[in-house]
Motif scaffolding. Structure first.
Motif, short mmCIF file in Angstrom:
data_model
loop_
_atom_site.label_atom_id
_atom_site.label_comp_id
_atom_site.label_asym_id
_atom_site.label_seq_id
_atom_site.Cartn_x
_atom_site.Cartn_y
_atom_site.Cartn_z
N THR A 45 3.45 0.16 3.67
CA THR A 45 2.29 1.02 3.88
C THR A 45 2.57 2.47 3.50
O THR A 45 1.65 3.26 3.37
CB THR A 45 1.87 1.00 5.36
OG1 THR A 45 3.00 1.38 6.14
CG2 THR A 45 1.41 -0.36 5.78
N TYR A 77 -0.39 4.61 1.61
CA TYR A 77 -1.49 5.40 2.14
C TYR A 77 -1.22 6.88 2.02
O TYR A 77 -0.10 7.34 2.24
CB TYR A 77 -1.77 5.02 3.59
CG TYR A 77 -2.47 3.69 3.68
CD1 TYR A 77 -3.80 3.58 3.26
CD2 TYR A 77 -1.81 2.56 4.13
CE1 TYR A 77 -4.44 2.36 3.32
CE2 TYR A 77 -2.45 1.33 4.18
CZ TYR A 77 -3.78 1.24 3.78
OH TYR A 77 -4.41 0.03 3.83
N GLU A 83 -10.98 -0.12 1.97
CA GLU A 83 -10.84 1.33 2.14
C GLU A 83 -11.57 1.81 3.39
O GLU A 83 -11.05 2.59 4.18
CB GLU A 83 -11.37 2.04 0.90
CG GLU A 83 -11.14 3.54 0.93
CD GLU A 83 -11.63 4.23 -0.33
OE1 GLU A 83 -12.31 3.58 -1.14
OE2 GLU A 83 -11.33 5.41 -0.50
N HIS A 97 -9.61 3.13 -4.80
CA HIS A 97 -9.74 4.09 -3.70
C HIS A 97 -9.97 5.49 -4.26
O HIS A 97 -9.44 5.84 -5.30
CB HIS A 97 -8.50 4.07 -2.82
CG HIS A 97 -8.41 2.85 -1.95
ND1 HIS A 97 -7.69 2.81 -0.79
CD2 HIS A 97 -8.96 1.61 -2.08
CE1 HIS A 97 -7.79 1.62 -0.24
NE2 HIS A 97 -8.56 0.87 -1.01
N PHE A 118 -9.04 9.83 2.55
CA PHE A 118 -7.87 9.02 2.91
C PHE A 118 -7.96 7.67 2.24
O PHE A 118 -9.04 7.10 2.11
CB PHE A 118 -7.82 8.85 4.43
CG PHE A 118 -6.65 8.05 4.91
CD1 PHE A 118 -5.41 8.64 5.04
CD2 PHE A 118 -6.79 6.71 5.24
CE1 PHE A 118 -4.31 7.92 5.48
CE2 PHE A 118 -5.70 5.97 5.68
CZ PHE A 118 -4.46 6.59 5.81
N GLY A 119 -6.84 7.17 1.79
CA GLY A 119 -6.85 5.84 1.19
C GLY A 119 -5.50 5.49 0.60
O GLY A 119 -4.50 6.17 0.84
N ASP A 120 -5.52 4.42 -0.19
CA ASP A 120 -4.29 3.93 -0.80
C ASP A 120 -4.10 4.66 -2.13
O ASP A 120 -4.90 4.52 -3.06
CB ASP A 120 -4.41 2.42 -1.01
CG ASP A 120 -3.17 1.83 -1.66
OD1 ASP A 120 -2.18 2.58 -1.81
OD2 ASP A 120 -3.21 0.64 -2.01
N TYR A 168 0.83 -1.20 0.00
CA TYR A 168 0.00 0.00 0.00
C TYR A 168 0.86 1.25 0.00
O TYR A 168 2.04 1.23 0.30
CB TYR A 168 -0.87 0.04 1.27
CG TYR A 168 -1.75 -1.15 1.46
CD1 TYR A 168 -3.02 -1.18 0.89
CD2 TYR A 168 -1.34 -2.22 2.22
CE1 TYR A 168 -3.85 -2.27 1.09
CE2 TYR A 168 -2.16 -3.32 2.42
CZ TYR A 168 -3.41 -3.33 1.85
OH TYR A 168 -4.23 -4.41 2.06
N TYR A 211 -10.07 1.17 7.14
CA TYR A 211 -8.98 1.95 7.69
C TYR A 211 -9.11 3.40 7.26
O TYR A 211 -8.84 3.73 6.11
CB TYR A 211 -7.63 1.36 7.26
CG TYR A 211 -6.44 2.22 7.60
CD1 TYR A 211 -6.38 2.94 8.79
CD2 TYR A 211 -5.35 2.29 6.73
CE1 TYR A 211 -5.27 3.72 9.09
CE2 TYR A 211 -4.24 3.06 7.03
CZ TYR A 211 -4.21 3.78 8.21
OH TYR A 211 -3.12 4.55 8.51
N GLN A 212 -9.59 4.23 8.14
CA GLN A 212 -9.69 5.67 7.91
C GLN A 212 -9.12 6.39 9.12
O GLN A 212 -9.30 5.94 10.27
CB GLN A 212 -11.16 6.07 7.72
CG GLN A 212 -11.76 5.60 6.40
CD GLN A 212 -11.13 6.29 5.19
OE1 GLN A 212 -10.89 7.48 5.21
NE2 GLN A 212 -10.86 5.53 4.15
N THR A 213 -8.46 7.49 8.91
CA THR A 213 -7.88 8.21 10.05
C THR A 213 -8.98 8.94 10.82
O THR A 213 -10.07 9.20 10.29
CB THR A 213 -6.83 9.22 9.59
OG1 THR A 213 -7.47 10.18 8.76
CG2 THR A 213 -5.71 8.56 8.82
N LEU A 241 -5.02 0.89 11.37
CA LEU A 241 -4.67 -0.11 10.36
C LEU A 241 -4.38 -1.44 11.04
O LEU A 241 -4.80 -2.50 10.56
CB LEU A 241 -3.45 0.36 9.56
CG LEU A 241 -2.89 -0.64 8.55
CD1 LEU A 241 -3.94 -0.99 7.50
CD2 LEU A 241 -1.65 -0.09 7.87
#
Lengths: 273, 216, 410, 54
Positions: free
Chosen positions: A115, A21, A196, A222, A214-216, A19, A199-201, A179
């Motif tokens: 990542t 991110y 997707e 994404h 947010f994403g990859d 990934y 895992y979000q901040t 994550l």
């Protein structure tokens, strides 16, 4: 590190996707409400002191909202709020190294090639602050005080994030513990890839205007994948060659210009100084 | 000055001259070994006593008996739905069987009298508790990598009594992290749980070595 | 005199009471500095005016400066033992004493500066070999050991210790091995002087400090080595002159000082030339990248005057004064040149650390000024007082100046 | 850092950097110990004849 990296790549098939991110922040949507900062502080157990909540030089923010202005007088005056998390710089060209990572004398920080997240290990850091000098974005902050929370608030700390002791450097981790949590779930469901939405901040979820995505960055499925390619997208201080993974978009030309000191060369690619 | 030097010279170089000085030559050798022995005792005997404090578990738990009854580790140490690991069971797990006494063992009576009836949690001491900065995913190791519980925890399922819990007085970490061998010598994979041990296995298996794999 | 048995033969020293009172007086600032250091350790670094914009402040700048000034030890050692300039044996002892003080001071300041001093050993145990700071720590530590070994024979030459045959022959053999030890010292010293330059030079996020370079080293790496070699001897001369002033007698012959001053003059000239080339080259790079050079000098107090002051007034002028035979041999002018040269190097180190951090990189960042508070000053000046005490003790009880008896017969 | 540390990597930077460091430390160690040995040897051989050879 090199060896480890190679091994990581060698296991790419076995371990699934690599990934990268990243974030795309729409500055036209940002209202400067500061919800991202608050969410970040709550999520990441960031200590605060009542007496210097206004002292931006010693108070620690992982996410910090800057207010910038085009300097014009009414009616041409325009302002823009710019949330600034850690850029998780990748570095490229002949640097090919994150500015803060190579300088750390004790390997308390590294760039994860799986990542794209730049880590900070508080128990390894001994507080020389060289990384803070290396970071042009003022992302890295130092614990000048022992962390203290108002009475009873310790009970509400996030158990997934370890609180920092005084004398160490800390910074935004893209809520990496989320994550880890998402991966846990994925593993128990016998899959390696994290979706997707899993895992979000914290700042992304807290933004009421939906300015943060947010994403990859390498995954076409994404949202950030397309967003970062829009013509209005730019990055902070692109000219330095830090290769950040946080993109900004704005339809206003002056905002885009304000992102780089080296306005003369805007859009002409990266130059190394 | 010169006379004392003369004497010392005899001690150092003249063991064959007189019988008196030949055994005197041994004095430093004996002194060395005596000192060596003293410091060995301090290092192996007294130092660990100073460094580690000891506590007993609240209940003398018989793992073997329970494994025989329940079948495997996951009966009590199970995964939750979100992939997180439950770790040491809460007393509600114990109630499932021990709501009232199943046998006549005094430790069982203690469990019921002191914890289950008043509705209290058992203050188990976790041997394998890692420092706060460590993120450990049981799901990644057990589900994904297919490791045995024994690889890290040792043959704890065969134990009939709980062993004393020792912890470092300074760091408050369990002694199982540093390992019980004071010299740090490791013979089994489960002898130690230090970062080096995690890194060793991760390197062998080609796992990503980045910090944020195991740290939080 | 109470301690006359310890004083080298054939030299005159002040009365013990006078000496004792001076040492006692020096303990006052030492005490203040110690209190400040304890405050930093006990209550953390919030006791200073350092902040998130200025992670490096007076301490790091002073550290870099002290190490550069202490460079006289390795360079004089190099000239004496490796190049074999015999004359310099009359000043190399003192250069070593100054070096020991400077390096101990640098390490002491670092120990206060880091946020978690108890973990300081991580830099050795978990070393990141790509970091300039690691190189600095390793080499400073090792070079300090070298300096201690170089200081050891001096210590053994104390009259009472020298009576014993073992320390005497040990000192003798150490003297014999000195070229080897000095060569190791030069190797280590060159690397850490350079790495200190690299500390700022590799920060590619800070365009003011960043320099391209040769292999893994930015140009500042080589500039720092050169500047340390150029100003180190000046500092040795300066301290010698100060000692002579307080001792009220000549301790080193003019010819010996002249050699150091001449070499220093040549190196300073070369350094200033290279510094000018480096600065002009950097102007070019910055311009090419699209930034106006003046933007780096737009934030007061860091205006153009800083550059003029550093390169011309504290660089070129002392270089010319030292290079010219006439001015060099005039003592007041020589002292002035040494002061300017040393001040120039300290200023350069301040610019490379504090100014480099002060200049905003993000365009919307506001310029913030930094000035150290008393805690930082007291701890930074602490080595000065401790150093003075060490020098007083060494001068009184050890035969540091071989020419002293010849110059002051009685 | 020692070569048996788990962070150690067999690459040129580690060899050159740590090699240089250990080389310098080793050199210093040997030099000083050589001097100590010589001094002790001197003492053992001619300790009786007093201090007049220098």
């Amino acid at each position: 590190m090199k060896d480890a990296h190679h091994k990581g790549e060698g296991h790419q098939e076995g371990h699934g996707t690599v990934y990268k991110y990243g974030m795309v922040i729409n500055l036209d949507k940002c209202t400067g409400c500061g919800a991202c900062m608050v969410a970040c502080m709550a999520e990441n157990n960031i200590p605060f002191r009542k007496e210097d909540t206004n002292d931006r030089l010693t108070q620690n923010f992982w996410m910090r909202v800057y207010k910038i202005s085009n300097g014009g007088s009414f009616p041409d005056n325009d302002i823009c709020y710019l949330p600034r998390p850690c850029m998780h710089c990748e570095g490229h060209g002949h640097h090919n190294r994150t500015p803060c990572v190579t300088v750390c004398p004790a390997v308390a920080t590294d760039y994860n090639h799986e990542t794209g997240i730049v880590s900070q290990i508080y128990t390894r850091c001994f507080g020389c602050r060289y990384c803070m000098a290396a970071c042009p974005y003022h992302v890295r902050v130092f614990n000048w005080w022992d962390p203290k929370w108002p009475e009873g608030m310790e009970e509400y700390l996030n158990p997934d994030v370890s609180p920092r002791m005084r004398g160490v450097v800390e910074k935004c981790s893209f809520c990496f513990h989320r994550l880890q949590r998402a991966r846990n779930k994925a593993y128990s469901e016998d899959r390696r890839e994290v979706h997707e939405d899993e895992y979000q901040t914290a700042c992304t979820q807290a933004c009421p205007a939906g300015a943060i995505t947010f994403g990859d960055l390498t995954n076409p499925e994404h949202k950030v994948y397309e967003l970062k390619k829009t013509p209005n997208a730019f990055r902070l201080l692109e000219v330095l060659g830090t290769n950040p993974k946080v993109y900004y978009t704005s339809s206003r030309a002056w905002v885009r210009k304000a992102a780089d000191v080296y306005v003369g060369k805007e859009g002409s690619g990266v130059t190394h100084t | 000055m010169s006379t004392s030097e003369e004497k010392e010279r005899n001690v150092a170089g003249g063991e064959q001259r007189t019988e008196g000085s030949s055994w005197r030559f041994l004095v430093p050798v004996i002194a060395f070994f005596a000192g060596f022995l003293v410091f060995l005792c301090i290092g192996w005997g007294i130092f660990p006593k100073i460094l580690y404090s000891e506590k007993q578990q609240p209940i003398d738990f018989n793992h073997q008996l329970h494994v025989d009854e329940m079948g495997d580790c996951e009966a009590c140490h199970y995964f939750r739905e979100d992939g997180s690991f439950s770790g040491i069971p809460k007393s509600e797990n114990c109630i499932e069987c021990h709501e009232s006494a199943m046998g006549e063992h005094p430790e069982e009576a203690k469990l019921i009298d002191q914890y289950i009836e008043p509705g209290k949690e058992i203050p188990w001491l976790s041997y394998a508790r890692q420092p706060d900065c460590v993120f450990f995913s049981h799901a990644a190791h057990v589900r994904m990598a297919g490791l045995d519980c024994m690889t890290c925890h040792g043959p704890i399922g065969e134990s009939e009594h709980t062993r004393p819990y020792q912890y470092n007085r300074l760091t408050k970490y369990s002694r199982d992290i540093w390992g019980w061998n004071i010299a740090g010598i490791k013979t089994n994979t489960w002898d130690r749980m230090k970062m080096d041990d995690c890194a060793e296995c991760h390197e062998e298996n080609g796992t990503n070595q980045a910090c944020f794999v195991c740290h939080k | 005199m109470f301690d006359s048995a310890l004083i080298p033969k054939g030299v005159k020293r002040c009365s013990f009471a006078k000496f004792f009172i001076w040492v006692l007086i020096l303990h006052i600032p030492v005490l203040i500095g110690t209190v400040a250091a304890i405050l930093c350790w006990g209550l953390a670094l919030n006791q200073t005016y350092l902040n998130n914009n200025f992670p490096f402040g007076l301490w790091i700048a002073a550290d870099l400066g002290i190490i550069a000034l202490g460079g006289g030890a390795f360079f004089t050692g190099f000239l004496r033992y490796v190049i074999n300039i015999k004359e310099l044996k009359n000043i190399v002892n003192y250069a070593v004493v100054i070096g020991v003080i400077c390096y101990a001071a640098a390490q002491g300041i670092l120990a206060i500066d880091i946020g978690q001093p108890i973990r300081g050993w991580f830099i050795f145990w978990h070393a990141n070999v790509h970091s300039m700071l690691t190189e600095v720590a390793f080499c400073i530590m090792a070079y300090f050991m070298v300096l201690c070994v170089e200081y050891l024979p001096l210590l053994l030459e104390n009259r009472q210790i020298f009576k014993f045959s073992v320390p005497r022959s040990f000192a003798h053999h150490l003297h014999e091995a000195m070229p080897t030890i000095a060569a190791i010292g030069v190797f280590l010293s060159c690397f850490h002087q350079g790495s200190l330059g690299g500390v700022a030079g590799v920060l590619y996020g800070r365009p003011f400090a960043y320099r391209e370079g040769f292999l893994v080293w930015p140009w500042t790496f080589f500039l720092f080595i050169l500047s340390a070699m150029a100003c180190g001897p000046c500092f040795t001369i300066l301290i010698t002159k100060i000692t002579e002033f307080f001792a009220k007698k000549k301790l080193v012959k003019k010819s010996v000082v002249g050699i150091l001053a001449k070499i220093s003059g040549g190196l300073t000239t070369l350094y200033v030339l290279l510094k000018i080339i480096d600065t002009l080259g950097w102007f070019g790079l910055v311009k090419e990248a699209g930034a106006p050079v003046k933007s780096f000098y737009a934030n007061q107090p860091y205006g153009w005057w800083v550059l003029v002051m550093e390169v011309i007034i504290l660089g070129a002028i002392p270089a010319l004064l030292l290079l010219n035979k006439k001015t060099r041999e005039n003592e007041p002018i020589l002292i002035l040149a040494c002061v300017l040269n040393c001040a120039g190097i300290v200023m350069n180190r301040w610019i490379m650390t504090v100014q480099a951090l002060a200049i905003p990189v993000m365009p919307f960042d506001k310029f913030v000024s930094y000035h150290p508070n008393w805690v930082e000053w007291a701890t930074t000046l602490l080595p000065l007082w401790v150093g003075a005490i060490v020098i007083m003790l060494s001068y009184r009880y050890l035969p540091i100046f071989p020419q002293e008896r010849e110059l002051n017969p009685y | 850092m020692f070569p048996f540390a788990f962070e150690w990597i067999n690459d040129p930077s580690h060899f050159v950097f740590m090699g240089g460091f250990y080389f310098a430390l080793g050199g210093l160690f040997i030099a000083v110990n050589y001097c100590v040995m010589r001094a002790l040897f001197d003492w053992l051989c001619k300790g009786g004849e007093n201090h007049n050879e220098h």
